[in-house]
Design a protein around this motif. Structure first.
Motif, PDB file in Angstrom:
ATOM      1  N   PRO A 198       1.570 -15.401   1.372  1.00 44.81           N
ATOM      2  CA  PRO A 198       2.496 -14.675   1.044  1.00 44.81           C
ATOM      3  C   PRO A 198       1.285 -12.882   2.150  1.00 44.81           C
ATOM      4  N   LEU A 199      -0.073 -13.942   2.533  1.00 39.18           N
ATOM      5  CA  LEU A 199      -0.961 -12.612   3.066  1.00 39.18           C
ATOM      6  C   LEU A 199      -1.393 -12.705   4.000  1.00 39.18           C
ATOM      7  N   PRO A 200      -1.995 -11.512   4.817  1.00 39.71           N
ATOM      8  CA  PRO A 200      -2.546 -12.156   6.202  1.00 39.71           C
ATOM      9  C   PRO A 200      -3.478 -12.726   6.432  1.00 39.71           C
ATOM     10  N   PRO A 201      -3.771 -13.633   7.103  1.00 36.07           N
ATOM     11  CA  PRO A 201      -5.294 -13.870   7.228  1.00 36.07           C
ATOM     12  C   PRO A 201      -6.148 -13.354   7.151  1.00 36.07           C
ATOM     13  N   ARG A 202      -6.503 -11.851   7.648  1.00 38.53           N
ATOM     14  CA  ARG A 202      -7.960 -11.785   7.552  1.00 38.53           C
ATOM     15  C   ARG A 202      -7.799 -11.413   5.525  1.00 38.53           C
ATOM     16  N   ILE A 203      -6.946 -10.954   5.294  1.00 35.49           N
ATOM     17  CA  ILE A 203      -6.836 -11.052   4.076  1.00 35.49           C
ATOM     18  C   ILE A 203      -7.110 -12.243   2.709  1.00 35.49           C
ATOM     19  N   SER A 204      -6.503 -13.350   3.172  1.00 38.35           N
ATOM     20  CA  SER A 204      -6.090 -14.675   2.775  1.00 38.35           C
ATOM     21  C   SER A 204      -7.967 -15.099   2.794  1.00 38.35           C
ATOM     22  N   ARG A 205      -8.301 -14.993   3.436  1.00 36.07           N
ATOM     23  CA  ARG A 205      -9.944 -15.762   3.736  1.00 36.07           C
ATOM     24  C   ARG A 205     -10.515 -15.071   2.854  1.00 36.07           C
ATOM     25  N   THR A 206     -10.346 -13.819   2.204  1.00 38.89           N
ATOM     26  CA  THR A 206     -11.211 -13.111   0.509  1.00 38.89           C
ATOM     27  C   THR A 206     -10.785 -13.202  -0.472  1.00 38.89           C
ATOM     28  N   GLY A 214      -8.667 -15.558  -3.997  1.00 42.02           N
ATOM     29  CA  GLY A 214      -8.454 -16.935  -4.203  1.00 42.02           C
ATOM     30  C   GLY A 214      -7.713 -17.332  -4.339  1.00 42.02           C
ATOM     31  N   LEU A 215      -7.148 -18.327  -5.611  1.00 43.64           N
ATOM     32  CA  LEU A 215      -5.536 -18.963  -5.348  1.00 43.64           C
ATOM     33  C   LEU A 215      -5.368 -17.739  -6.730  1.00 43.64           C
ATOM     34  N   THR A 216      -6.143 -17.022  -7.825  1.00 40.19           N
ATOM     35  CA  THR A 216      -5.177 -16.161  -8.391  1.00 40.19           C
ATOM     36  C   THR A 216      -4.818 -14.900  -7.618  1.00 40.19           C
ATOM     37  N   GLY A 217      -5.971 -14.579  -6.132  1.00 43.54           N
ATOM     38  CA  GLY A 217      -5.316 -13.832  -6.131  1.00 43.54           C
ATOM     39  C   GLY A 217      -3.244 -13.467  -5.330  1.00 43.54           C
ATOM     40  N   ARG A 218      -4.271 -14.847  -4.234  1.00 41.59           N
ATOM     41  CA  ARG A 218      -2.482 -15.352  -4.241  1.00 41.59           C
ATOM     42  C   ARG A 218      -1.333 -15.458  -4.802  1.00 41.59           C
ATOM     43  N   VAL A 219      -1.014 -15.812  -5.913  1.00 42.51           N
ATOM     44  CA  VAL A 219      -0.819 -16.327  -6.514  1.00 42.51           C
ATOM     45  C   VAL A 219       0.420 -15.135  -7.207  1.00 42.51           C
ATOM     46  N   THR A 220      -0.592 -13.571  -7.294  1.00 37.70           N
ATOM     47  CA  THR A 220       0.040 -12.479  -7.926  1.00 37.70           C
ATOM     48  C   THR A 220       0.268 -12.494  -7.122  1.00 37.70           C
ATOM     49  N   VAL A 221      -0.146 -11.770  -5.585  1.00 41.39           N
ATOM     50  CA  VAL A 221       1.123 -11.849  -4.539  1.00 41.39           C
ATOM     51  C   VAL A 221       2.387 -11.990  -4.653  1.00 41.39           C
ATOM     52  N   CYS A 273      -5.929  -5.695  -9.564  1.00 40.72           N
ATOM     53  CA  CYS A 273      -5.404  -4.389  -8.924  1.00 40.72           C
ATOM     54  C   CYS A 273      -5.732  -3.776  -7.301  1.00 40.72           C
ATOM     55  N   GLY A 274      -6.193  -3.590  -6.788  1.00 40.57           N
ATOM     56  CA  GLY A 274      -6.715  -3.173  -5.936  1.00 40.57           C
ATOM     57  C   GLY A 274      -6.309  -4.470  -4.494  1.00 40.57           C
ATOM     58  N   LEU A 275      -6.000  -5.072  -5.151  1.00 39.06           N
ATOM     59  CA  LEU A 275      -5.498  -6.884  -4.278  1.00 39.06           C
ATOM     60  C   LEU A 275      -4.006  -5.810  -3.638  1.00 39.06           C
ATOM     61  N   CYS A 276      -2.763  -6.504  -4.927  1.00 42.87           N
ATOM     62  CA  CYS A 276      -1.840  -5.607  -5.249  1.00 42.87           C
ATOM     63  C   CYS A 276      -1.515  -4.629  -4.446  1.00 42.87           C
ATOM     64  N   THR A 277      -2.083  -3.654  -4.521  1.00 42.01           N
ATOM     65  CA  THR A 277      -2.044  -1.576  -4.452  1.00 42.01           C
ATOM     66  C   THR A 277      -2.151  -1.978  -2.856  1.00 42.01           C
ATOM     67  N   SER A 278      -2.641  -2.856  -2.203  1.00 39.85           N
ATOM     68  CA  SER A 278      -2.837  -1.901  -1.066  1.00 39.85           C
ATOM     69  C   SER A 278      -1.865  -3.399  -0.060  1.00 39.85           C
ATOM     70  N   VAL A 279      -1.287  -4.091  -0.731  1.00 40.72           N
ATOM     71  CA  VAL A 279      -0.169  -4.826  -0.712  1.00 40.72           C
ATOM     72  C   VAL A 279       0.584  -4.261  -0.692  1.00 40.72           C
ATOM     73  N   ALA A 284      -3.186   1.599 -11.511  1.00 43.35           N
ATOM     74  CA  ALA A 284      -2.794   0.455 -11.845  1.00 43.35           C
ATOM     75  C   ALA A 284      -4.548   0.028 -12.668  1.00 43.35           C
ATOM     76  N   TYR A 285      -4.415  -0.790 -13.741  1.00 41.40           N
ATOM     77  CA  TYR A 285      -5.207  -1.812 -14.413  1.00 41.40           C
ATOM     78  C   TYR A 285      -5.318  -3.218 -15.424  1.00 41.40           C
ATOM     79  N   ALA A 286      -5.919  -3.497 -15.715  1.00 34.80           N
ATOM     80  CA  ALA A 286      -6.078  -4.810 -16.444  1.00 34.80           C
ATOM     81  C   ALA A 286      -6.165  -4.430 -17.040  1.00 34.80           C
TER      82      ALA A 286
END
Length: 356
Positions: free
Chosen positions: A11-19, A21-28, A90-96, A103-105
């Motif tokens: 679901p991420l734009p290519p410039r964000i997806s490149r940085t 990992g799997l956990t981040g992409r699944v979280t979004v 947290c940063g990834l989700c709040t930027s999207v 936001a915290y973990a």
């Protein structure tokens, strides 16, 4: 031995997806689905919070980067200086997404997902925000952690290598450890008086408990589990015999299952049907509690309990197990438990929302 999820539709734009990992992409991806179902587009961003359940959730990604970069450290991306932290999710989700409340973990080993849910529900209950998203983050393990868990005796052996469909068998006499399963879930908590009726509403948490049992390692604690169960039921204003359904932790490890069964007995859960979602999806570690609570909400909505796979010879046949077949079972009071390494015991009571 384990179960991998299919590659998610990114679901991420290519410039964000490149940085990412799997956990981040699944979280979004799971937050996006939950966001739409909860109708969060009409909520003030300052009134939306996010809590990530899980710690050390991207170890495979980090190990792969180390393998690639060891001989050329001068060319490491500066982004790795923050991407290795749990707060990167947290940063990834709040930027999207327009999440501007907080936001915290939180980390609680295999209880992380349910602990995040407890924090999210409490934040809405006290009015800190109008809506809060709890995520059980996908735990992306490297071969190092997988081997360590097997050496520990927690993860299943090669016994069912030729019959993988039979390997995951919580509470069965022939269990020999958990089967890892990649998974993730996001659950949104909102104030009912501010929810659009078109939003998905599945139930409410009416009792909650989180206790420490004084163990550093993986040893389960009967007294800790019983305290968590009793406190959650008591906070909900119920008696043990009022609980209709229990979604068990049910990892399939001998010590863990035996202790959990003893806790059910000692807590007086004599009328409750019991099943184990891990028998279907495997053990998601940090994600497990959130994924399994989502299963509770879906079963409550449909008034239908899922099967417990491979439960051929229950270790406690007197309990009211859900066996190999799902059943339509009317229930109102559900208990979900999650227990984590390090002496962490959690439990929540879930009930239908009145008038919904």
């Amino acid at each position: 031995m384990g179960a991998e999820i299919p590659e998610v539709r990114d679901p991420l734009p290519p410039r964000i997806s490149r940085t990412t990992g799997l956990t981040g992409r699944v979280t979004v991806a799971v937050v996006q689905e939950a966001w739409r179902d909860a109708g969060l587009d009409d909520v003030d961003p300052d009134q939306i919070g996010l809590i990530i359940g899980g710690s050390n959730v991207q170890t495979r990604e980090q190990l792969l980067l180390q393998d690639v970069q060891t001989e050329k450290l001068r060319f490491l991306s500066p982004q790795l200086g923050y991407r290795f932290m749990d707060t990167d999710l947290c940063g990834l989700c709040t930027s999207v997404f327009p999440i501007r409340g907080f936001a915290y973990a939180v980390g609680a080993a295999s209880a992380s997902g349910l602990l995040a849910i407890q924090h999210a529900a409490a934040a809405v209950q006290v009015g800190r925000v109008q809506a809060c998203i709890a995520v059980g983050a996908l735990q992306d393990l490297s071969y190092v952690e997988l081997q360590a868990l097997r050496s520990l005796g927690a993860m299943g052996s090669d016994r069912f290598a030729e019959m993988p469909d039979q390997a995951c068998r919580p509470f069965d006499r022939d269990r020999d450890g958990f089967i890892f399963g990649e998974c993730s879930a996001a659950i949104v908590f909102r104030r009912l008086d501010q929810v659009n009726r078109s939003a998905g509403i599945y139930g409410a948490i009416t009792g909650s408990a989180h206790v420490a049992d004084g163990n550093r390692g993986p040893e389960p604690s009967l007294s800790g589990e019983v305290r968590a169960i009793r406190r959650a039921i008591g906070q909900a204003g119920l008696r043990p015999e009022d609980v209709d359904y229990v979604n068990a932790h049910g990892t399939g490890s001998p010590a863990g299952d035996d202790t959990e069964v003893a806790a059910f007995r000692e807590s007086g859960l004599v009328n409750a049907r019991i099943n184990a979602t891990k028998s279907i999806v495997g053990h998601g570690l940090s994600a497990a509690g959130a994924v399994e609570l989502a299963a509770v909400f879906l079963q409550m909505r449909d008034q239908r309990l899922h099967a417990t796979r491979n439960l051929d010879h229950p270790i406690a046949p007197e309990l009211l197990w859900m066996g190999r077949e799902p059943e339509s079972v009317g229930f109102r009071n559900a208990l979900k438990v999650s227990f984590g390494f390090g002496g962490i015991d959690t439990a929540v009571v879930v009930q239908p929302v009145q008038g919904r």
